[in-house]
Design an enzyme around this catalytic site. Structure first.
Site, PDB file in Angstrom:
ATOM      1  N   ASP A  43       0.853  -1.161  -0.122  1.00 25.62           N
ATOM      2  CA  ASP A  43       0.134  -0.021   0.145  1.00 25.62           C
ATOM      3  C   ASP A  43       0.950   1.250   0.071  1.00 25.62           C
ATOM      4  O   ASP A  43       1.948   1.329   0.485  1.00 25.62           O
ATOM      5  CB  ASP A  43      -0.863   0.019   1.217  1.00 25.62           C
ATOM      6  CG  ASP A  43      -2.158  -0.796   1.330  1.00 25.62           C
ATOM      7  OD1 ASP A  43      -2.352  -1.502   0.162  1.00 25.62           O
ATOM      8  OD2 ASP A  43      -2.952  -0.839   2.360  1.00 25.62           O
ATOM      9  N   LYS A  66      -3.943   3.024  -2.967  1.00 22.73           N
ATOM     10  CA  LYS A  66      -5.066   3.668  -3.231  1.00 22.73           C
ATOM     11  C   LYS A  66      -5.115   4.960  -2.757  1.00 22.73           C
ATOM     12  O   LYS A  66      -4.756   5.364  -1.601  1.00 22.73           O
ATOM     13  CB  LYS A  66      -6.391   2.837  -2.226  1.00 22.73           C
ATOM     14  CG  LYS A  66      -6.290   1.428  -2.744  1.00 22.73           C
ATOM     15  CD  LYS A  66      -8.017   1.125  -2.851  1.00 22.73           C
ATOM     16  CE  LYS A  66      -8.219  -0.154  -3.339  1.00 22.73           C
ATOM     17  NZ  LYS A  66      -7.792  -1.208  -2.784  1.00 22.73           N
ATOM     18  N   MET A 180      -9.714   8.347   8.138  1.00 24.63           N
ATOM     19  CA  MET A 180      -9.949   9.004   6.849  1.00 24.63           C
ATOM     20  C   MET A 180     -10.900  10.053   6.921  1.00 24.63           C
ATOM     21  O   MET A 180     -11.892   9.962   5.927  1.00 24.63           O
ATOM     22  CB  MET A 180     -10.443   7.739   5.930  1.00 24.63           C
ATOM     23  CG  MET A 180      -9.644   6.788   5.807  1.00 24.63           C
ATOM     24  SD  MET A 180     -10.327   5.415   4.601  1.00 24.63           S
ATOM     25  CE  MET A 180     -11.321   4.277   6.063  1.00 24.63           C
TER      26      MET A 180
HETATM   27  N1  SAH Z   1      -5.346  -0.063   8.215  1.00 20.01           N
HETATM   28  C1  SAH Z   1      -4.593   1.286   8.562  1.00 20.01           C
HETATM   29  C2  SAH Z   1      -5.788   2.473   8.226  1.00 20.01           C
HETATM   30  C3  SAH Z   1      -6.102   2.393   6.782  1.00 20.01           C
HETATM   31  S1  SAH Z   1      -7.339   3.655   6.486  1.00 20.01           S
HETATM   32  C4  SAH Z   1      -4.280   1.247   9.897  1.00 20.01           C
HETATM   33  O1  SAH Z   1      -4.655   0.464  10.725  1.00 20.01           O
HETATM   34  O2  SAH Z   1      -3.878   2.182  10.468  1.00 20.01           O
HETATM   35  C5  SAH Z   1      -6.083   5.073   5.956  1.00 20.01           C
HETATM   36  C6  SAH Z   1      -6.234   6.108   7.233  1.00 20.01           C
HETATM   37  O3  SAH Z   1      -5.499   5.854   8.422  1.00 20.01           O
HETATM   38  C7  SAH Z   1      -5.876   7.568   6.824  1.00 20.01           C
HETATM   39  O4  SAH Z   1      -6.615   8.249   6.079  1.00 20.01           O
HETATM   40  C8  SAH Z   1      -5.678   7.911   8.244  1.00 20.01           C
HETATM   41  O5  SAH Z   1      -6.936   8.490   8.868  1.00 20.01           O
HETATM   42  C9  SAH Z   1      -5.060   6.864   9.015  1.00 20.01           C
HETATM   43  N2  SAH Z   1      -3.734   6.811   8.965  1.00 20.01           N
HETATM   44  C10 SAH Z   1      -2.807   5.779   8.523  1.00 20.01           C
HETATM   45  N3  SAH Z   1      -1.508   6.157   8.658  1.00 20.01           N
HETATM   46  C11 SAH Z   1      -1.664   7.344   9.425  1.00 20.01           C
HETATM   47  C12 SAH Z   1      -0.544   8.212  10.101  1.00 20.01           C
HETATM   48  N4  SAH Z   1       0.744   7.967  10.137  1.00 20.01           N
HETATM   49  N5  SAH Z   1      -1.027   9.529  10.467  1.00 20.01           N
HETATM   50  C13 SAH Z   1      -2.103   9.818  10.747  1.00 20.01           C
HETATM   51  N6  SAH Z   1      -2.956   9.053  10.240  1.00 20.01           N
HETATM   52  C14 SAH Z   1      -2.810   7.777   9.646  1.00 20.01           C
END
Ligand code: SAH
Length: 283
Positions: A43, A66, A180
């Site tokens: 990803d 994505k 998100m």
């Molecule tokens: N599977 C991932 C989430 C995927 S959805 C997890 O467990 O973290 C993607 C969303 O995750 C982003 O839009 C944001 O809201 C959050 N996100 C992922 N990495 C991040 C980061 N380093 N800092 C802040 N938000 C993050």
């Protein structure tokens, strides 16, 4: 590439959480599988350092990020077919996802595909963004006397949360974490304020959590219009709402970078190798 012929032993797919950003927030199990992998489907929200450090040189890395609003995105069907195609060729495949594999990811589609195609798999958890952001911002999500539970939510479309549920969200003592949702933040705040959320609950937006570019913005929801409304947050951003956000002021241990740079490179602009591989994908 051709379909599996009967004499090739099918490969296995390992669905792996890479953690939220800091490349050291990955499990030893994930590292071991990455070192063994022939194919890594990754990803966008995965640190490139992880790929550079752990994936063997002969392995093929395919970026299947994505990033729909920016116009480039790998359709889920293509990801599913890569998984099947490579496993059928006997390859050892790692499907690397940001954070944890089961939180707001398309893992269900991929699991269904693997089961339907009788492909063996394993799931390796990772540190989800909420936990990474909470730790690196010094906001304990269920601190005693501040909150008793935590909810992971999203509002990437305005109709995901119903009127009745907004009422509950405004009233609960649970900490709310929105994934998100930085682009729909106005709507999150409006709905909570409309339902009289307590004024001692604060809101934090954590940009690029756990990376050297992390920046935290904190505001009272009733002052949001003056403080944060209209601001564009750097992707990825996470929203934390609750009384626990009060603890930030005292326990934050990392200073804000304040940088406008992006830690995770936009899809299609990762590096020359990636572009080459994307060309390969497209052909
Ligand atoms: N599977 C991932 C989430 C995927 S959805 C997890 O467990 O973290 C993607 C969303 O995750 C982003 O839009 C944001 O809201 C959050 N996100 C992922 N990495 C991040 C980061 N380093 N800092 C802040 N938000 C993050």
């Amino acid at each position: 590439m051709t379909a599996n012929s009967t004499n090739i032993k099918k490969g296995k797919v390992i669905l792996v959480g890479a953690g939220p950003g800091d490349p050291e927030l990955i499990t030893m199990k994930a590292v071991r599988y990455l070192q063994q992998a022939d194919i890594v489907l990754t990803d966008r929200l995965v640190s490139t350092d992880i790929i550079k450090q752990y994936v063997k040189e002969e392995a093929e890395v395919i970026y299947v990020g994505k990033q729909c609003r920016r116009g480039y995105s790998t359709p889920q069907e293509s990801i599913n077919s890569y998984l099947v195609e490579y496993a059928n060729e006997g390859k050892s495949v790692v499907r690397l996802k940001g954070g944890d594999v089961s939180i707001f990811s398309n893992i269900l589609d991929e699991l269904q595909t693997l089961v339907a195609n009788e492909i063996e798999y394993e799931i390796v958890p990772g540190v989800t963004a909420a936990l990474g952001a909470a730790a690196y911002a010094g906001i304990p999500l269920t601190a005693r006397d501040y909150s008793t539970a935590v909810r992971f939510l999203t509002l990437y479309k305005s109709d995901i949360v119903t009127e009745e549920y907004w009422k509950q969200l405004a009233a609960t003592t649970d900490t709310l974490v929105f994934y998100m949702s930085s682009e729909t933040l106005n709507s999150v705040v409006e709905n909570l304020v409309k339902n009289n959320i307590a004024a001692d609950k604060l809101l934090a937006v954590v940009e690029q959590a756990t990376t050297p570019l992390q920046t935290v913005h904190v505001t009272n929801l009733y002052e949001y219009t003056e403080t944060l409304k209209g601001r564009t947050f750097i992707s990825p951003s996470l929203v934390i709402i609750g009384k626990v956000v009060q603890l930030y002021e005292k326990f934050a241990w990392l200073s804000n970078s304040g940088s406008k740079e992006h830690y995770f490179k936009p899809v299609g602009k990762i590096d020359a190798l990636t572009q080459e591989q994307q060309a390969k994908q497209a052909s």
